[in-house]
Design an enzyme around this catalytic site. Structure first.
Site, PDB file in Angstrom:
ATOM      1  N   GLU A   1       0.842  -1.197   0.000  1.00 41.57           N
ATOM      2  CA  GLU A   1       0.000   0.000   0.000  1.00 41.57           C
ATOM      3  C   GLU A   1       0.877   1.246   0.000  1.00 41.57           C
ATOM      4  O   GLU A   1       1.777   1.359   0.830  1.00 41.57           O
ATOM      5  CB  GLU A   1      -0.929  -0.029   1.224  1.00 41.57           C
ATOM      6  CG  GLU A   1      -1.929  -1.174   1.149  1.00 41.57           C
ATOM      7  CD  GLU A   1      -2.464  -1.618   2.515  1.00 41.57           C
ATOM      8  OE1 GLU A   1      -2.342  -0.865   3.482  1.00 41.57           O
ATOM      9  OE2 GLU A   1      -3.005  -2.745   2.590  1.00 41.57           O
TER      10      GLU A   1
ATOM     11  N   GLU B   1      -5.272  -6.435   2.882  1.00 41.44           N
ATOM     12  CA  GLU B   1      -4.131  -7.273   3.261  1.00 41.44           C
ATOM     13  C   GLU B   1      -4.330  -8.750   2.949  1.00 41.44           C
ATOM     14  O   GLU B   1      -3.373  -9.447   2.596  1.00 41.44           O
ATOM     15  CB  GLU B   1      -3.799  -7.096   4.745  1.00 41.44           C
ATOM     16  CG  GLU B   1      -3.012  -5.843   5.071  1.00 41.44           C
ATOM     17  CD  GLU B   1      -3.878  -4.610   5.156  1.00 41.44           C
ATOM     18  OE1 GLU B   1      -5.111  -4.742   4.988  1.00 41.44           O
ATOM     19  OE2 GLU B   1      -3.335  -3.518   5.370  1.00 41.44           O
TER      20      GLU B   1
ATOM     21  N   PHE C   1       2.627  -1.821   8.881  1.00 39.28           N
ATOM     22  CA  PHE C   1       2.891  -1.977  10.310  1.00 39.28           C
ATOM     23  C   PHE C   1       2.626  -3.431  10.696  1.00 39.28           C
ATOM     24  O   PHE C   1       1.647  -4.021  10.246  1.00 39.28           O
ATOM     25  CB  PHE C   1       1.964  -1.075  11.140  1.00 39.28           C
ATOM     26  CG  PHE C   1       2.201   0.392  10.939  1.00 39.28           C
ATOM     27  CD1 PHE C   1       3.013   1.108  11.804  1.00 39.28           C
ATOM     28  CD2 PHE C   1       1.610   1.063   9.882  1.00 39.28           C
ATOM     29  CE1 PHE C   1       3.235   2.476  11.615  1.00 39.28           C
ATOM     30  CE2 PHE C   1       1.830   2.424   9.685  1.00 39.28           C
ATOM     31  CZ  PHE C   1       2.648   3.132  10.561  1.00 39.28           C
TER      32      PHE C   1
ATOM     33  N   ASP D   1       1.441  -4.433  13.250  1.00 37.64           N
ATOM     34  CA  ASP D   1       0.133  -4.457  13.912  1.00 37.64           C
ATOM     35  C   ASP D   1      -0.981  -4.914  12.967  1.00 37.64           C
ATOM     36  O   ASP D   1      -2.011  -5.406  13.406  1.00 37.64           O
ATOM     37  CB  ASP D   1      -0.219  -3.055  14.393  1.00 37.64           C
ATOM     38  CG  ASP D   1       0.914  -2.393  15.154  1.00 37.64           C
ATOM     39  OD1 ASP D   1       0.752  -2.171  16.344  1.00 37.64           O
ATOM     40  OD2 ASP D   1       1.969  -2.114  14.548  1.00 37.64           O
TER      41      ASP D   1
ATOM     42  N   HIS E   1      -0.193   0.930  16.132  1.00 39.26           N
ATOM     43  CA  HIS E   1       0.908   1.161  15.191  1.00 39.26           C
ATOM     44  C   HIS E   1       2.268   1.093  15.880  1.00 39.26           C
ATOM     45  O   HIS E   1       3.227   1.696  15.431  1.00 39.26           O
ATOM     46  CB  HIS E   1       0.761   2.539  14.521  1.00 39.26           C
ATOM     47  CG  HIS E   1      -0.436   2.660  13.635  1.00 39.26           C
ATOM     48  ND1 HIS E   1      -1.707   2.785  14.118  1.00 39.26           N
ATOM     49  CD2 HIS E   1      -0.557   2.652  12.282  1.00 39.26           C
ATOM     50  CE1 HIS E   1      -2.564   2.873  13.106  1.00 39.26           C
ATOM     51  NE2 HIS E   1      -1.884   2.788  11.986  1.00 39.26           N
TER      52      HIS E   1
END
Lengths: 341, 324, 319
Positions: free
Chosen positions: B29, B60, B83, B85, B129
Site C-alpha cells: 500500500e 491485506e 505496520f 500491527d 501502530h
C-alpha cells in the site's frame, strides 16, 4: 442435574454431590446454567443452532433459549467476532464458538486489536465481556490447518485472558468463570480432552481464573502440563510411582493470568521441572514457564528445566505420524528420567 | 563503504535484487510514487515500473494471498505490510498458507516470499501502530524471522532473505529507519541464523535484537564505566536462532540477560532463557533475567509510552543486579 | 424532519466549530505540538449532518477522521485538544490517539485505526440493541479506503442478513492515503456494493449538510423501524494531507483541491442562511468570533492540562 435450593443446606454435612459426565457435556452444562442465570449471556457461532455446533457442545441450547439468544452466524469470523466485541461493549455477554482453533486466525485482528484493547480504550467504563471458545489440538485426520494449538500467540497479548482446562470438572468451573469475567477470554478446549469422563459437582462451582491446581502431589519432580498433556502426565506419574519415583503434576489451567506462585512453590519443593505442551516447542507457552522458573526458582533447581512439546512441523494427517509430532507418554517419561539424572 | 540510513540501505537492497533478478517484484500500500511510509521503496517505481512496484488497495488478505500465490509459481515477491500491527488482518494467509505450503506440497512447491513489516514504539504512534509481535512468527514452523539492528545488516539480511527459498518475515524497527552508519557497497549477504557479537565482554551476556540492540550497547557502555564488562549479542534473526552463539557466550560469562522491546509475557525472551537453561544450566552463576516491556498495550503519549519503553532504563539496573 | 431556521443556524455553528478546530489542530500539529494529526478539513458537513438528529443513546463509531463526531456529540473542545496533546484531562488520558476516545454516555464508542475493522464492531453494537430490545441505532463511519477489506464485506453482510439497526456511512474523499479510488476499487462504485447485500444505498453530496442530515434521518428511521441497514456514500474531499506526518500525495492536484474548496460546506450554508433571510452576515461573523474564542480557550485548556502520571499507562488493561 439436580438443583438444591434448601435454605438449611449449609447446616447439613458438606458432602459434595457429584455426577459423572464427559468434558464435552460439562461444557454444555456450563453454558446452559450460565444462560439460565444471566439473560445477558448469548451464544454466537457457526452451526450453533439445531446442528449443535461443530464441537457438539451446543446441542439442545437453541431449543431452550430460542434464536434470540442463540445466534447462528455466517462463515464470516472477522465479521461476527467483531460484532461480538461491539455487542459486549453494549452489555451483551457473548459466548462465541469459533469451532477449530485454527479458524481464530482469520479473526486475529479483531481478537488482538479490537477485543483485547477495548477495555484499555474505554478506560474501565465499558468492557468486552466475551468468551471465545477454541477447539484446539490434534485429532486424527485433521491435518495442517485443523489441528493447531495456538495458545502461545494469545498468551502474549495484554488484554486477553487465556484458559486451557484439562478435566470435565475444570472445564465446567472455568467456563463459568470465563463467562462471568469482564474481560475477553480465549478459552481453549483441547480435542483430546473431549471424551474424558469425570466427576463434576452438582453445585454451581465456579473455578476462578488464574488458579493452578496440583493434580497429583509428589516430591521428586514437578511436571507442569497443559490441556490433554495433564492427563498423559498423570498416567506417567502413576506408572513411575511403582518404581518409587514420586512425580508432582501441576496444571496451570489458566495461562494468562498465570498462577506463578503455585508453579514456583512446586518446583522449589521438588527442585526439578519438566514442562509439557501439545503445541510445537519453539516459543511455545512452556518457554514462558521455563523463564519464570529460571528467574524465581533458580536457587532451588537441581537440574536443567526440560521442555517437552510438539515437533517443529505443521501437524501431519496420518495417525502413524502422531507419536513423532504430538508428545506422548514415552517422551514425558524420558524427560522425567533425564532431569532425575 | 557509504554512509547511509537503515531505510536507504533497505532501498539499496531492493534495487540490487530487482536489477539482478527479474523475478523479484514488490507490492504494498502506498509503495509506488509515494515511496512507502518509510521511504524504503522510494524511486523504485520510477526505475522498475508499475508492473514490478505495485500499489495495492488496502486489502491485506488479498495482497498477502496474492504474494504467496505468485511465489508458488516462481516469482520472488517482497510484500510490504506497513505496520506489523496489521498482520492480524491477514494472519491466516501468513500462518496457514505462506508457512505451510512447502510442507503441504512435500517440498514440491515453495514460497520464496519476503514480508516486510515495521515494528516497535518510540514515535508516539499508539496502540495500533507500535507493537512488537515477533514472538508470534517465531512460533510458526515454516517461517523465518529476521530483525536487523544496523543499516549494514538491514541490507545484507534483506538480500539473504530475498535469496531464501522460504517465507521470511522481515521486521524493521521504525525507530531505526533514520539511523545512519557505514554500509558496504554492492551485493553482499548476511546469512540468516548467525548472531553478531556487537560488543565483547566477560561478565554478563546481554542478548538482544532490533531496536533493543542500541539500548544494550548503551547500558554496556555505562556498565563498563562501573567496571562491569557486558557482552552484547545481536541475534539478527530469531528463526533460525543462533543458539550456539548464545550458549557459548553464557558459558563464558555465566550470566544472561535477554532484553527486548516486546511485552515480557510470552515474548521471545522466554524461548532464549528456556534454551539456555536447558543447555548451559551448569554454567549459570545466577538466575537468567528478562528485561522487557510491561504487559500493556502501547500508550500514545510520549510520557506514557516511556513507561512501556522503560526497559531502556531498567536494563542497566538489571546488569548491576545480576553481577552483585 | 424538515429543518427550521433555528436548526440551520445550529448546524452552521457546528460546521464552523469543526472547521475552526480542524484549522487549529492542523496548525498545531505542523508546528510540532503533537505527534500527528489526521485532519478532515473540508468534510465537516458529514459529522455535523449525521449527528444532528441522533439520540444520545444512539451509538457512533469513528475512524481516523472522526474528530467532528466527537465535537458534535458533545465532547468539550478543550478535552479533545487535551487528547491531541496526549494530556490527562480527557477520556483518553493520553493513552491513545483521539479516534479511540470513548464517551459511552454521549453514545461514543471507541473507534479503531485498523482500517475497516470498525464496521463489524459497530454491527455488534447494533446487534446488542436488537438483543436488548432497545430502539438505539448505530452509525458506522468509515472511509473509501475500507471498502476493499474483508471487514467491510463481512460486517455489512452480517448487518444485512439480520436486518440490524445500523447505518453504514462511507465518507468517500476519493483517496485512501495516496491511492486514488479508481485504482483501488473494482466496479467503479462503492454504492453499487449495497445491491449485493440487498440494501438500499444512497449517494449524497457530502458537502451539503442538509442533504447529509436528511439522508441520515431516512436511514435512521428505517433502522429504528426494524427495516435494516442502509449504506450511504457521501462524496467529499479532504483539504489537508492524509496526516501531518509529512505525507505527500502525488495524485491529488491543486486544481482538484480548488474545485472542492469552491464547494465548501460552510460557505454554502452561510450563503443559504443569508439569502433566505434567516441570518445576517454580521450575525454569522459574530458566531465565528465566539467560536474562535472557544477554540482558543480549548487550546489553552489543553496546554495547561497536566500529563497523566506514568502509572496510568498500566491501568485498565483488564477490568
Amino acid at each position: 442435574m439436580q438443583h438444591r435450593k434448601w435454605p438449611w443446606k449449609t447446616f447439613i454435612f458438606e458432602v459434595e454431590r457429584m455426577h459423572e459426565i464427559s468434558y464435552q457435556q460439562a461444557i454444555i452444562e456450563a453454558m446452559v446454567e450460565e444462560m439460565r442465570r444471566d439473560e445477558a449471556v448469548v451464544l454466537m457461532g457457526e452451526d450453533v443452532g439445531t446442528f449443535g455446533g461443530l464441537t457438539g457442545t451446543t446441542v439442545g441450547i437453541i431449543e431452550e433459549f430460542g434464536d434470540g439468544r442463540v445466534l447462528e452466524m455466517p462463515i464470516s469470523e472477522c465479521g461476527f467476532v467483531g460484532a461480538s466485541v461491539g455487542a459486549a461493549l453494549k452489555g451483551v455477554r457473548p459466548i462465541v464458538e469459533m469451532g477449530l482453533a485454527d479458524v481464530s486466525l482469520v479473526a486475529m485482528d479483531q481478537l488482538v486489536n479490537s477485543a483485547a484493547k477495548m477495555n484499555y480504550f474505554h478506560d474501565g467504563i465499558a468492557s468486552v465481556s466475551a468468551v471465545y471458545r477454541l477447539w484446539s489440538g490434534f485429532r486424527p485426520s485433521g491435518g495442517a490447518q485443523m489441528s493447531q494449538s495456538n495458545e502461545a500467540m494469545f498468551a502474549h497479548v495484554p488484554g486477553l485472558k487465556v484458559v486451557m482446562p484439562s478435566t470435565p470438572r475444570d472445564v465446567k468451573g472455568l467456563l463459568k468463570a470465563a463467562i462471568r469475567d469482564d474481560n475477553p477470554v480465549i478459552f481453549f478446549e483441547p480435542k483430546g480432552c473431549y471424551a474424558l469422563l469425570g466427576e463434576v459437582p452438582d453445585d454451581d462451582e465456579v473455578i476462578p481464573l488464574g488458579q493452578a491446581e496440583v493434580k497429583r502431589a509428589g516430591t521428586d519432580v514437578s511436571v507442569i502440563a497443559t490441556g490433554i498433556m495433564v492427563n498423559k502426565a498423570l498416567a506417567v506419574a502413576e506408572s513411575l510411582a511403582a518404581e518409587g519415583i514420586d512425580v508432582e503434576v501441576v496444571d496451570p489451567r489458566t495461562l494468562r493470568p498465570l498462577d506463578s506462585g503455585t508453579l514456583v512453590a512446586s518446583v522449589c519443593k521438588t527442585g526439578r521441572a519438566v514442562l509439557v505442551q501439545e503445541a510445537n516447542l519453539f516459543c511455545g507457552y512452556t518457554a514462558e514457564i521455563a523463564a519464570l522458573l529460571a528467574d524465581e526458582a533458580f536457587d532451588a533447581l537441581k537440574a536443567p528445566i526440560k521442555r517437552v512439546g510438539g515437533a517443529e512441523t505443521p501437524v501431519p494427517l496420518s495417525p502413524r505420524m502422531e507419536p513423532l509430532v504430538v508428545p506422548g507418554e514415552a517422551a514425558i517419561e524420558s524427560a522425567i528420567r533425564s532431569v532425575l539424572g | 563503504m557509504a554512509r547511509m540510513s537503515y531505510a536507504e540501505a533497505l532501498n539499496e537492497a531492493h534495487c540490487i535484487a530487482m536489477r539482478d533478478d527479474s523475478r523479484v517484484f514488490t507490492l504494498g500500500e502506498d509503495i509506488g510514487e509515494y515511496g512507502g511510509i518509510y521511504r524504503v521503496t522510494k524511486g523504485l517505481q520510477a526505475e522498475f515500473g508499475e508492473q514490478r512496484v505495485l500499489d495495492t488497495p488496502i486489502s491485506e488478505i488479498a495482497i498477502t494471498g496474492a504474494a504467496v500465490g505468485a511465489a508458488l509459481v516462481g516469482s520472488r515477491p517482497i510484500l510490504e505490510i506497513g505496520f506489523v500491527d496489521f498482520v492480524g488482518t491477514c494472519w491466516d494467509q501468513v500462518f496457514n498458507q505462506a508457512a505451510k505450503f512447502s510442507y503441504m506440497t512435500d517440498g514440491r512447491a515453495s514460497v520464496p516470499l519476503v514480508i516486510r513489516m515495521a515494528c516497535g514504539a518510540g514515535l508516539g504512534y499508539g496502540v495500533h501502530h507500535s507493537q512488537s509481535l515477533e514472538a508470534w512468527f517465531t512460533h510458526v514452523p515454516g517461517l523465518k524471522v529476521v530483525m536487523p539492528a544496523t543499516p549494514a545488516d538491514a541490507k545484507g539480511l534483506m538480500l539473504a532473505a530475498i535469496d531464501d527459498p522460504n517465507p521470511v518475515v522481515f521486521l524493521e524497527h521504525k525507530f531505526l529507519y533514520e539511523v545512519k552508519d557505514e554500509v558496504p557497497d554492492g551485493r553482499y549477504t548476511v546469512p540468516l541464523g548467525k548472531a553478531r557479537v556487537a560488543r565483547e565482554g566477560g561478565d554478563v551476556t546481554i542478548v538482544s535484537w532490533s531496536g533493543a540492540v542500541p539500548w544494550a550497547l548503551k547500558a554496556a557502555e555505562q556498565a563498563a564505566a562501573e567496571g562491569i564488562e557486558c557482552e552484547v549479542l545481536d541475534l539478527r534473526s530469531l528463526v533460525p536462532l543462533d543458539e550456539d552463539a548464545i550458549v557459548a557466550s553464557v558459558e563464558k560469562t555465566g550470566r544472561l540477560i535477554v532484553c527486548h522491546e516486546a511485552c515480557t509475557t510470552g515474548g521471545f525472551g522466554a524461548e532464549v532463557v528456556a534454551r539456555v537453561v536447558a543447555r548451559a544450566f551448569d554454567f549459570l552463576d545466577s538466575e537468567p533475567l528478562r528485561v522487557a516491556a510491561p504487559d500493556i498495550p502501547v500508550p500514545n503519549s510520549l510520557a506514557l509510552e516511556a513507561v512501556y519503553l522503560g526497559t531502556r532504563e531498567r536494563l542497566l539496573e538489571a546488569v548491576r543486579g545480576i553481577v552483585s | 424532519m424538515s429543518l427550521s431556521p433555528r436548526d440551520l443556524k445550529q448546524l452552521f455553528r457546528r460546521l464552523l466549530l469543526i472547521r475552526r478546530f480542524e484549522e487549529e489542530a492542523f496548525r498545531l500539529a505542523v508546528a510540532g505540538k503533537f505527534a500527528n494529526y489526521h485532519g478532515g478539513m473540508g468534510q465537516e458537513a458529514i459529522p455535523a449532518g449525521v449527528c444532528y438528529g441522533l439520540k444520545p443513546t444512539d451509538n457512533t463509531m469513528i475512524t481516523h477522521r472522526g474528530l467532528g463526531v466527537l465535537l458534535t456529540r458533545g465532547v468539550p473542545v478543550g478535552e479533545i485538544f487535551a487528547g491531541l496533546y496526549a494530556k490527562a484531562s480527557c477520556p483518553t488520558r493520553g493513552r491513545h490517539p483521539i479516534f479511540h476516545m470513548a464517551a459511552p454516555d454521549l453514545g461514543i464508542l471507541a473507534g479503531t485505526t485498523m482500517v475497516g475493522s470498525v464496521i463489524p464492531l459497530a454491527t455488534g453494537a447494533a446487534l446488542a440493541a436488537r438483543i436488548q430490545g432497545t430502539s438505539d441505532v448505530t452509525i458506522s463511519f468509515f472511509g473509501d479506503g475500507s471498502v476493499n477489506r474483508g471487514d467491510f464485506h463481512e460486517g455489512i453482510n452480517l448487518g444485512a442478513v439480520r436486518k440490524l439497526p445500523i447505518v453504514y456511512f462511507c465518507e468517500n474523499n476519493f483517496y485512501a492515503k495516496s491511492m486514488p479510488l479508481e485504482a483501488s476499487t473494482a466496479g467503479g462504485s462503492i454504492i453499487s456494493r449495497a445491491q449485493g447485500y440487498g440494501l438500499p444505498g444512497e449517494v449524497v453530496d457530502g458537502n451539503d449538510v442538509v442533504a447529509v442530515y436528511e439522508a441520515t434521518q431516512r436511514a435512521v428511521a428505517r433502522a429504528r423501524a426494524g427495516e435494516g441497514p442502509t449504506l450511504i456514500e457521501c462524496l467529499t474531499y479532504r483539504w489537508t494531507p492524509h496526516s501531518t506526518a509529512g505525507d505527500r500525495e502525488f495524485a491529488r492536484t491543486d486544481e482538484e483541491l480548488e474545485a472542492w474548496k469552491a464547494k465548501c460546506p460552510i460557505l454554502r450554508l452561510r450563503q443559504q442562511l443569508i439569502e433566505a433571510g434567516h441570518a445576517s452576515a454580521e450575525e454569522l461573523d459574530a458566531v465565528d468570533v465566539e467560536i474562535r474564542h472557544e477554540v482558543a480557550a480549548g487550546v489553552e485548556f489543553a496546554e495547561a492540562a497536566p500529563y497523566a502520571a506514568p502509572e496510568v499507562a498500566l491501568e485498565n488493561v483488564y477490568l
